[in-house]
Motif scaffolding. Structure first.
Motif, short mmCIF file in Angstrom:
data_model
loop_
_atom_site.label_atom_id
_atom_site.label_comp_id
_atom_site.label_asym_id
_atom_site.label_seq_id
_atom_site.Cartn_x
_atom_site.Cartn_y
_atom_site.Cartn_z
N ARG A 12 -1.20 98.25 37.00
CA ARG A 12 -1.48 98.08 35.70
C ARG A 12 -0.67 98.70 34.80
N LEU A 13 -0.34 100.06 35.09
CA LEU A 13 0.25 101.09 34.02
C LEU A 13 1.85 100.32 34.03
N GLU A 15 2.82 97.39 34.67
CA GLU A 15 3.01 96.00 33.68
C GLU A 15 3.18 96.20 32.37
N LEU A 16 2.24 97.29 31.79
CA LEU A 16 2.25 97.48 30.56
C LEU A 16 3.45 98.54 30.00
N TRP A 178 4.37 107.56 33.62
CA TRP A 178 3.13 106.65 33.33
C TRP A 178 1.69 107.66 33.06
N HIS A 182 -0.06 108.22 29.79
CA HIS A 182 -1.48 107.72 29.63
C HIS A 182 -2.29 108.93 29.06
N ARG A 196 -10.37 101.58 25.22
CA ARG A 196 -9.10 100.95 25.33
C ARG A 196 -8.32 101.25 26.82
N CYS A 197 -8.65 101.79 27.61
CA CYS A 197 -8.32 102.04 28.84
C CYS A 197 -7.97 101.09 29.93
N PRO A 198 -6.68 101.00 30.36
CA PRO A 198 -6.41 99.74 31.05
C PRO A 198 -6.80 99.90 32.60
N ILE A 199 -7.11 101.31 32.76
CA ILE A 199 -7.87 101.54 34.38
C ILE A 199 -9.21 102.07 34.14
#
Length: 225
Positions: A12-13, A15-16, A178, A182, A196-199
């Protein structure tokens, strides 16, 4: 954290931010080495402001020696611990010239023998300048690794070794970038922005803040005026 969750976290990190970069400014391995050493107990922003001027004057160990300690101190006086750092910059330049022909060595042991250079600095230089899959553990990486359950440890070395063990090979090169970014912008020390955290669903943190802090309404603000 489970092996599958670790892989998903990095995916995920990635991809962002497929090609994450450090925020220190540099023009060659030597200037990167100096910048990272100067960044101890200082922000990247403050270091960049100082090194733009410094590196315009001296971007090699030989030029730094010619510039002299007083001039170096003057250029970096806005950075914390500038007196000690100026001395280290000069001693480092002398060591590089005398022991390494003015070149930055590409192995950790040699780097750690230089003035003002510790394991974290060595790992950053090896990773960014020379493309080695090292993991530099700063306060952000240490916090994120412990808070999320990715690689908990009591010391930076503990965390580094665990990260090296659990991080899938395709993600090793950029792993610390990353995690730094983060921690700097989302998983903050005092107020992690979990909403708003992607993980967030992978994270093991027990005190997640799943809603942003409330702000006063515009009506209340108008009345206050």
């Amino acid at each position: 954290m489970k092996k599958a969750d670790v892989a998903e976290l990095y995916l995920r990190l990635a991809e962002l931010n497929p090609e994450p970069e450090g925020e220190l400014e540099w023009v060659n391995p030597y200037t990167l080495l100096v910048a990272v050493a100067l960044s101890a107990q200082a922000t990247d922003v403050s270091v960049n402001l100082a090194t733009r001027r410094l590196f315009a004057l001296a971007d090699t160990p030989t030029k730094m020696l010619a510039l002299g300690e007083d001039a170096v101190r003057e250029q970096i006086k806005t950075i914390g611990l500038f007196n000690t750092k100026a001395k280290n910059v000069m001693l480092m330049a002398r060591q590089l010239v005398d022991l390494h022909g003015g070149e930055v060595p590409q192995d950790r042991a040699a780097l750690e023998q230089l003035a003002g250079v510790g394991r974290k600095t060595a790992n950053v230089v090896l990773n960014i300048a020379f493309g080695q899959p090292t993991i530099a553990v700063d306060t952000h990486v240490f916090r994120v690794s412990n808070r999320t359950g990715l690689a908990p440890g009591k010391t930076p070395l503990d965390v580094e070794l665990k990260l090296a063990k659990v991080t899938p090979a395709p993600f090793l090169l950029h792993a610390h970038h990353w995690l730094i970014l983060h921690g700097r912008y989302i998983c903050k020390a005092r107020a992690p922005e979990c909403w708003r955290c992607p993980i967030v669903d992978l994270c093991r943190y027990r005190e997640k803040k799943l809603a942003p802090p409330k702000t006063r309404s515009s009506g209340t603000a108008d009345q206050a005026q």
